[in-house]
Motif scaffolding. Structure first.
Motif, short mmCIF file in Angstrom:
data_model
loop_
_atom_site.label_atom_id
_atom_site.label_comp_id
_atom_site.label_asym_id
_atom_site.label_seq_id
_atom_site.Cartn_x
_atom_site.Cartn_y
_atom_site.Cartn_z
N PRO A 27 147.81 55.16 69.88
CA PRO A 27 146.59 55.51 69.15
C PRO A 27 145.54 56.08 70.10
O PRO A 27 145.37 55.57 71.21
CB PRO A 27 146.14 54.17 68.55
CG PRO A 27 146.87 53.12 69.33
CD PRO A 27 148.13 53.74 69.82
N ASP A 28 144.90 57.12 69.67
CA ASP A 28 143.88 57.78 70.47
C ASP A 28 142.56 57.04 70.28
O ASP A 28 141.87 57.22 69.28
CB ASP A 28 143.77 59.24 70.03
CG ASP A 28 142.80 60.02 70.89
OD1 ASP A 28 141.88 59.41 71.46
OD2 ASP A 28 142.97 61.24 70.99
N THR A 29 142.20 56.20 71.27
CA THR A 29 141.02 55.34 71.12
C THR A 29 139.74 56.15 70.94
O THR A 29 138.89 55.79 70.12
CB THR A 29 140.88 54.41 72.35
OG1 THR A 29 142.10 53.66 72.47
CG2 THR A 29 139.75 53.43 72.17
N ALA A 30 139.62 57.26 71.68
CA ALA A 30 138.42 58.08 71.57
C ALA A 30 138.26 58.60 70.15
O ALA A 30 137.16 58.63 69.58
CB ALA A 30 138.49 59.24 72.56
N LEU A 31 139.39 58.99 69.56
CA LEU A 31 139.38 59.51 68.19
C LEU A 31 139.01 58.41 67.19
O LEU A 31 138.23 58.63 66.26
CB LEU A 31 140.78 60.06 67.86
CG LEU A 31 140.84 61.13 66.78
CD1 LEU A 31 140.25 62.44 67.27
CD2 LEU A 31 142.27 61.35 66.33
N LEU A 32 139.56 57.23 67.41
CA LEU A 32 139.26 56.09 66.52
C LEU A 32 137.78 55.70 66.60
O LEU A 32 137.17 55.35 65.60
CB LEU A 32 140.14 54.89 66.88
CG LEU A 32 141.61 54.97 66.45
CD1 LEU A 32 142.42 53.82 67.05
CD2 LEU A 32 141.74 54.95 64.92
N LYS A 33 137.22 55.77 67.79
CA LYS A 33 135.79 55.46 67.95
C LYS A 33 134.94 56.45 67.16
O LYS A 33 133.99 56.07 66.48
CB LYS A 33 135.39 55.52 69.44
CG LYS A 33 135.83 54.31 70.25
CD LYS A 33 135.28 54.42 71.67
CE LYS A 33 135.97 53.46 72.60
NZ LYS A 33 135.49 53.55 73.99
N LYS A 34 135.31 57.73 67.27
CA LYS A 34 134.61 58.78 66.53
C LYS A 34 134.70 58.52 65.03
O LYS A 34 133.72 58.67 64.29
CB LYS A 34 135.23 60.15 66.83
CG LYS A 34 134.49 60.95 67.88
CD LYS A 34 134.98 62.40 67.86
CE LYS A 34 134.40 63.19 69.00
NZ LYS A 34 134.98 64.54 69.09
N GLU A 35 135.90 58.18 64.60
CA GLU A 35 136.17 57.90 63.18
C GLU A 35 135.28 56.75 62.70
O GLU A 35 134.72 56.82 61.60
CB GLU A 35 137.64 57.52 63.04
CG GLU A 35 138.18 57.46 61.64
CD GLU A 35 139.65 57.01 61.63
OE1 GLU A 35 140.50 57.81 62.04
OE2 GLU A 35 139.92 55.86 61.25
N LEU A 36 135.15 55.72 63.52
CA LEU A 36 134.36 54.56 63.13
C LEU A 36 132.86 54.87 63.14
O LEU A 36 132.13 54.42 62.25
CB LEU A 36 134.67 53.38 64.06
CG LEU A 36 134.24 52.01 63.55
CD1 LEU A 36 134.77 51.70 62.17
CD2 LEU A 36 134.66 50.91 64.52
N MET A 37 132.43 55.66 64.12
CA MET A 37 131.02 56.09 64.15
C MET A 37 130.70 56.85 62.87
O MET A 37 129.68 56.61 62.22
CB MET A 37 130.76 57.00 65.37
CG MET A 37 130.72 56.32 66.71
SD MET A 37 129.28 55.24 66.96
CE MET A 37 128.13 56.34 67.79
N LYS A 38 131.61 57.77 62.50
CA LYS A 38 131.42 58.59 61.30
C LYS A 38 131.37 57.71 60.05
O LYS A 38 130.53 57.92 59.16
CB LYS A 38 132.58 59.60 61.22
CG LYS A 38 132.59 60.49 59.98
CD LYS A 38 131.48 61.52 59.99
CE LYS A 38 131.65 62.60 58.93
NZ LYS A 38 131.75 62.13 57.56
N THR A 39 132.26 56.72 59.99
CA THR A 39 132.27 55.81 58.84
C THR A 39 130.94 55.08 58.72
O THR A 39 130.38 54.96 57.62
CB THR A 39 133.41 54.77 58.99
OG1 THR A 39 134.66 55.46 59.14
CG2 THR A 39 133.49 53.85 57.79
N ASP A 40 130.42 54.62 59.85
CA ASP A 40 129.16 53.88 59.82
C ASP A 40 127.99 54.80 59.44
O ASP A 40 127.06 54.39 58.74
CB ASP A 40 128.93 53.22 61.19
CG ASP A 40 127.98 52.03 61.11
OD1 ASP A 40 127.69 51.56 59.98
OD2 ASP A 40 127.51 51.56 62.15
#
Lengths: 146, 146
Positions: free
Chosen positions: A19-32
């Motif tokens: 899993p691409d952690t940087a991508l997941l962080k971006k995804e979570l920032m966007k969700t928030d």
């Protein structure tokens, strides 16, 4: 040949990209960020019930936490949505696998009396089976004006 | 033969046991219990500085958060350790990979005036390279008597 295909299939499964952690962080920032936008557009109640996980823990200053979506729904029932506007900006996110958190700053505007309050928050998220992120814990504190 | 060994080596790497989440949760609960025990035995300051990660975010009611171990150390410098006794009990933990959190209840006893305060907390933990867990975010709220 069958054996070769079998081994190739196993290897294909093994080499699935981590899993691409940087991508997941971006995804979570966007969700928030979307969560905050919904709170502004449709009101706090709608947003807090849309992004919530069933087994949520909602911390509150001076009160016992709320456990579970059902009790949160009951608590938000009489929220005067038109008089309270809560928005926030995530400052940091971290994720590992299906668990993540966001930390950020919130601002709450009350209509009566005309007041603005400030604070910080922490939201813990779990990735659901359908790929969406839902919050399993949310808490925060008041701060001086930011 | 070399090819076979090569494939076997790859497969051995692939079949590494997935992390046991239940075990990791237990490990994190234990860490948080030890953290509380140290707070009682050696004082809040020693405990909060022992288990802290360098890039910690410490939330506080009515104040701005503290960012980083250095600033936390400066903040705790004048804490009257002998007059404040903080202990807590984790109620829930969740972990995925190197990220986890604990949620629980705290109790703070002050000597002057002789008072006990109650609350709940959330602590977010990151597993370090040496295998230890350190907290990267800590926050909480006061509640009525528990």
């Amino acid at each position: 040949m069958k054996k070769l295909i079998f081994i190739l299939l196993i290897l294909a499964g093994c080499t699935a990209a981590p899993p691409d952690t940087a991508l997941l962080k971006k995804e979570l920032m966007k969700t928030d960020q979307d969560f905050s936008q919904m709170s502004m557009d449709k009101g706090m109640r709608a947003a807090f019930l849309y992004y919530v996980a069933d087994d949520v823990i909602k911390l509150r200053e001076g009160k016992f936490p709320i456990f579970g979506k059902k009790d949160l729904e009951a608590d938000l029932k009489f929220l005067p949505d038109s008089l309270i506007h809560l928005r926030w900006v995530p400052v940091k996110a971290d994720v590992d696998g299906s668990l993540g958190y966001t930390f950020g700053k919130w601002e709450m505007r009350l209509a009566l009396p005309d007041t603005t309050m400030f604070g910080v928050y922490v939201t813990i998220w779990k990735k659901q089976d359908d790929g969406s992120w839902k919050y399993v814990l949310d808490g925060g504190n008041s701060t001086p004006k930011q």
